[in-house]
Design a protein around this motif. Sequence first.
Motif, PDB file in Angstrom:
ATOM      1  N   GLU A   1       0.829  -1.210   0.000  1.00  0.00           N
ATOM      2  CA  GLU A   1       0.000   0.000   0.000  1.00  0.00           C
ATOM      3  C   GLU A   1       0.859   1.253   0.000  1.00  0.00           C
ATOM      4  O   GLU A   1       0.528   2.244  -0.666  1.00  0.00           O
ATOM      5  CB  GLU A   1      -0.926  -0.003   1.215  1.00  0.00           C
ATOM      6  CG  GLU A   1      -2.072  -0.988   1.117  1.00  0.00           C
ATOM      7  CD  GLU A   1      -3.005  -0.882   2.298  1.00  0.00           C
ATOM      8  OE1 GLU A   1      -2.665  -0.142   3.248  1.00  0.00           O
ATOM      9  OE2 GLU A   1      -4.068  -1.539   2.271  1.00  0.00           O
ATOM     10  N   LYS A   2       1.975   1.193   0.752  1.00  0.00           N
ATOM     11  CA  LYS A   2       2.889   2.331   0.771  1.00  0.00           C
ATOM     12  C   LYS A   2       3.462   2.584  -0.620  1.00  0.00           C
ATOM     13  O   LYS A   2       3.521   3.724  -1.092  1.00  0.00           O
ATOM     14  CB  LYS A   2       4.007   2.071   1.771  1.00  0.00           C
ATOM     15  CG  LYS A   2       5.005   3.223   1.889  1.00  0.00           C
ATOM     16  CD  LYS A   2       6.091   2.875   2.870  1.00  0.00           C
ATOM     17  CE  LYS A   2       7.124   4.012   2.959  1.00  0.00           C
ATOM     18  NZ  LYS A   2       8.237   3.660   3.885  1.00  0.00           N
TER      19      LYS A   2
ATOM     20  N   GLN B   1      -2.079   6.742   5.583  1.00  0.00           N
ATOM     21  CA  GLN B   1      -0.902   5.877   5.561  1.00  0.00           C
ATOM     22  C   GLN B   1      -0.087   6.019   6.840  1.00  0.00           C
ATOM     23  O   GLN B   1       0.407   5.030   7.399  1.00  0.00           O
ATOM     24  CB  GLN B   1      -0.044   6.211   4.352  1.00  0.00           C
ATOM     25  CG  GLN B   1       1.173   5.308   4.190  1.00  0.00           C
ATOM     26  CD  GLN B   1       2.038   5.707   3.023  1.00  0.00           C
ATOM     27  OE1 GLN B   1       1.739   6.696   2.359  1.00  0.00           O
ATOM     28  NE2 GLN B   1       3.091   4.971   2.768  1.00  0.00           N
TER      29      GLN B   1
END
Length: 314
Positions: free
Chosen positions: A67-68, A249
């Motif tokens: 996801e990062k 995030q």
Amino acid sequence: EESLQMWDLNKRLEAYLARVKFLEEENEVLRAEIQSAKGSPAGESWRAKYEEELRALRDALDHAFREKCTVELARDNLYEEVQQVKSRCQKEQAAREEAKKQLSLSRKELEEERRAQIWLKERAVQLEKEVEALLEVHEEEKAGLDQEIASFSQSLESFRCAPVAFQPVEVEDYSKRLSEIWKGAVETYKTEVSQLEGSLCQAKENLWKAVEDNQQSQLQLQHLEKDLAGLKARKEMLEENLARQWQEQRGEAEKFQLAMEALEQEKQTLRVQIAQVLEDRQQLMHLKMSLSLEVATYRTLLEAESTRLQMPTG
């Protein structure tokens, strides 16, 4: 005295034997617990649960890393899009400045056309006045010529003796020549007036064209301003989305970090507990060995004492 010593030794031996029995039972219980913890389904389930949690955390960490990477890629794409929007805004700003320059040039041309139109109008009025003045002068000259012709004809009537010598041929030629000159002047002025009218029409056409260009420039400027406002709104929306994604995030990374720290602390706690259990077991083994040695010693002493008592009195 020996009987008292033997009785005391028996009591101590009973106490040691009871202690050894108790410790052996406790050791057996601990051994059973350790074996059950090692081979029982509960231990396996605990280990499987721990491994499952570690696997889940690794998967979550990998998912967070992916996801990062996705968010970083989206951030890079958004940055590129923002740069494109900035470049487009700069281009539109340059186009707007160019449109403003063209508008100012059109305004200058419009002012020049207006000034030329005013000068042409003034020139046309001046030429009309000159034509009127020339017409008046021509009328005056024509009237004077008519008077001269009339006086000349009267003077000719007094000289009827020579009718052939005094015919008004020269006067008629003179009047024809004057009329031709006047017609040429009139035609010249008409030509100049028509040229001025043509230039005036051309100036009007240029004026209308400049006005239309000005209107087109205004419309194009309004369209560019609308596009610029839309691009600014889109830029703000993209920046807000980017900031929100960064916050999400960061929050997820903090959550995963806290979970990893908690698992690490739990791991350290379990290691300490296992080390404590192993140390207790080692101490019990040492105690058992010392008690076994003491029991063997007392058993040897008892066997020697019983052997001594069983010997014959002689």
